[in-house]
Design a protein around this motif. Structure first.
Motif: not given
Length: 88
Positions: A37-40, A44-48, A58-61
């Protein structure tokens, strides 16, 4: 066509082997398991939508883009099997 030490079809075999190894490398890099749910990296939160579209993410954009920018790929030549390629 004369091509030195290479047997007939050796060039196509080398192309196929290079393609196969590239596909295997790409499959190995695909995320596996349940998405975070959050970038490792940055937390930061990862978009649904991203989590649903790419299971195992595992990573945000932003962190994913940075990781891909930094990634270095080899030349893409498979020189492991052909005698002809070993002579070059």
């Amino acid at each position: 066509m004369a091509s030195g030490w290479a047997q007939d079809g050796a060039v196509q075999e080398q192309i196929d082997a290079t393609l196969d190894s590239a596909v295997a490398r790409a499959r190995q890099d695909l995320p596996k398991g349940e998405s975070l749910t959050h970038c490792e990296v940055c937390g930061e939160p990862i978009a649904e939508r991203r989590r649903l579209a790419l299971p195992g993410v595992r990573l945000c954009l932003a962190c994913q883009a940075e990781q891909e920018k930094d990634a270095r790929f080899d030349s893409g030549y498979n020189r492991s099997a052909s005698k002809d390629s070993q002579l070059r």
